[in-house]
Design an enzyme around this catalytic site. Structure first.
Site, PDB file in Angstrom:
ATOM      1  N   TYR A 159      -9.391  14.900  -5.990  1.00  0.00           N
ATOM      2  CA  TYR A 159      -8.505  14.392  -7.061  1.00  0.00           C
ATOM      3  C   TYR A 159      -7.707  15.538  -7.693  1.00  0.00           C
ATOM      4  CZ  TYR A 159      -7.240  11.652 -11.261  1.00  0.00           C
ATOM      5  OH  TYR A 159      -6.563  11.003 -12.269  1.00  0.00           O
ATOM      6  N   LYS A 168      -3.624  16.150  -7.724  1.00  0.00           N
ATOM      7  CA  LYS A 168      -2.829  16.243  -8.964  1.00  0.00           C
ATOM      8  C   LYS A 168      -2.139  17.601  -9.078  1.00  0.00           C
ATOM      9  CE  LYS A 168      -3.802  12.050 -10.418  1.00  0.00           C
ATOM     10  NZ  LYS A 168      -2.794  10.990 -10.386  1.00  0.00           N
ATOM     11  N   ASP A 213       0.878  -1.174   0.000  1.00  0.00           N
ATOM     12  CA  ASP A 213       0.000   0.000   0.000  1.00  0.00           C
ATOM     13  C   ASP A 213       0.913   1.220   0.000  1.00  0.00           C
ATOM     14  OD1 ASP A 213      -1.562   2.169   0.641  1.00  0.00           O
ATOM     15  OD2 ASP A 213      -2.676   1.158   2.239  1.00  0.00           O
ATOM     16  N   VAL A 214       0.922   1.953  -1.114  1.00  0.00           N
ATOM     17  CA  VAL A 214       1.901   3.037  -1.238  1.00  0.00           C
ATOM     18  C   VAL A 214       1.577   4.246  -0.354  1.00  0.00           C
ATOM     19  CG1 VAL A 214       2.529   2.415  -3.611  1.00  0.00           C
ATOM     20  CG2 VAL A 214       0.742   4.138  -3.218  1.00  0.00           C
ATOM     21  N   ASN A 233       2.736   5.768  -9.752  1.00  0.00           N
ATOM     22  CA  ASN A 233       1.539   5.820 -10.610  1.00  0.00           C
ATOM     23  C   ASN A 233       0.233   5.542  -9.885  1.00  0.00           C
ATOM     24  OD1 ASN A 233       0.013   5.176 -13.330  1.00  0.00           O
ATOM     25  ND2 ASN A 233      -0.161   3.321 -12.075  1.00  0.00           N
TER      26      ASN A 233
END
Ligand code: NAD
Length: 268
Positions: A166, A170, A66-67, A93
């Site tokens: 989101y 980003k 789990d990053v 990613n």
């Protein structure tokens, strides 16, 4: 098989059991890199990708992590050390969406998206830089000490109603990437980002699955087609290869022209 441009390279691709990450992992292996195929929960998909890569003569390992946790990121680099003897390329990613109108967006979904899409990319990148430094520069391998590629989005620049978490993540990636690039370039660490437009994957199924939604989406894409994971993977190979050695702190948009304000085609 495409021309090998990543021979002698060792790469970690996060979120690689589906979509863009899967496409990059497969393409990197075909281009000669040894690849850690990270998955969070879909072990079967990751093992299938690794099996395909090996059958084609490539080198790959599936690694669960789990990053959004420091331990998860560390595990990926430990696996790269153990299996490949080190790491040269990180493709950070992994990403998720939890969409809601602004006033309906729960704190939990705000945090979850920032945890995976921004903090997760930060944590893995921080680990990568520490590892690159520990390994030292090997000019026979590459003129760069290491390379980091973030998967951003056109929504690092285009506001997106109903997706505040989101778009915020980003937008954060953009300045994280640029700040890291500025800070680390003198050490020969290249940090860049790829910003996809609309790529056909599970994350945006609602936008391409039915015809009406697809037609609406196509209005936003001057090039007239939805992208596929190979479009992104080709860019990711170039950005990770020494062919792009002088490219530092850049966002490469792979978007069929989505950034070109297509609504202005007729008048404005
Ligand atoms: P996807 O859902 O197929 O891939 C996302 C991957 O991330 C999945 O494999 C998922 O399991 C993994 N993941 C999620 N949380 C994780 C965690 N905590 N730890 C490890 N892995 C985790 O969708 P995709 O379109 O391939 O998305 C990949 C990246 O591309 C994302 O960062 C996304 O924001 C970005 N992106 C996609 C598009 C598009 O049109 N598809 C456009 C712009 C940006």
């Amino acid at each position: 098989m495409q021309q090998s441009r990543l021979e002698n390279s060792r790469a970690i691709v996060t979120g690689a059991s589906s979509g863009i990450g899967e496409g990059i992992a497969r393409a990197y292996a075909a281009a000669g890199a040894s690849v850690i195929v990270n998955f969070r929960s879909d072990e079967e998909a990751a093992e299938r990708i690794v099996k395909d890569i090996r059958e084609d003569g490539g080198v790959a390992e599936a690694v669960q992590a789990d990053v959004s946790t420091p331990d998860g990121c560390a595990r990926l680099f430990e696996a790269a050390d153990e299996k490949f003897g080190g790491i040269d390329i990180l493709v950070s990613n992994a990403g998720i969406q939890r969409d809601a109108a602004f006033t309906d967006l729960s704190l939990e979904d705000w945090r979850k998206v920032l945890d995976v899409n921004l903090t997760g990319q930060f944590l893995c990148a921080q680990e990568a830089v520490r590892r690159f430094r520990g390994q030292g520069l090997d000019p026979d391998r590459s003129p760069a000490l290491g390379k980091i590629i973030f998967t951003s989005s056109v929504h690092q620049a285009i506001p997106w109603a109903g997706h505040a978490n989101y778009a915020t993540a980003k937008g954060g990636i953009k300045l994280l990437m640029e700040t890291m690039a500025q800070e680390l370039a003198s050490e020969k660490i290249r940090v860049n980002a790829i910003a996809p437009g609309a790529i056909k994957t599970a994350i945006n199924r609602d936008a391409w699955e039915d015809e009406q939604a697809r037609n609406e989406l196509l209005k936003l894409i001057p090039y007239g087609r939805i992208g596929n994971t190979e479009d992104v993977a080709e860019a990711a190979i170039w950005l990770a290869s020494d062919a792009s050695d002088y490219v530092v702190g850049t966002t490469l948009f792979v978007d069929g022209g989505m950034m070109l304000y297509p609504a202005f085609r007729e008048g404005g």
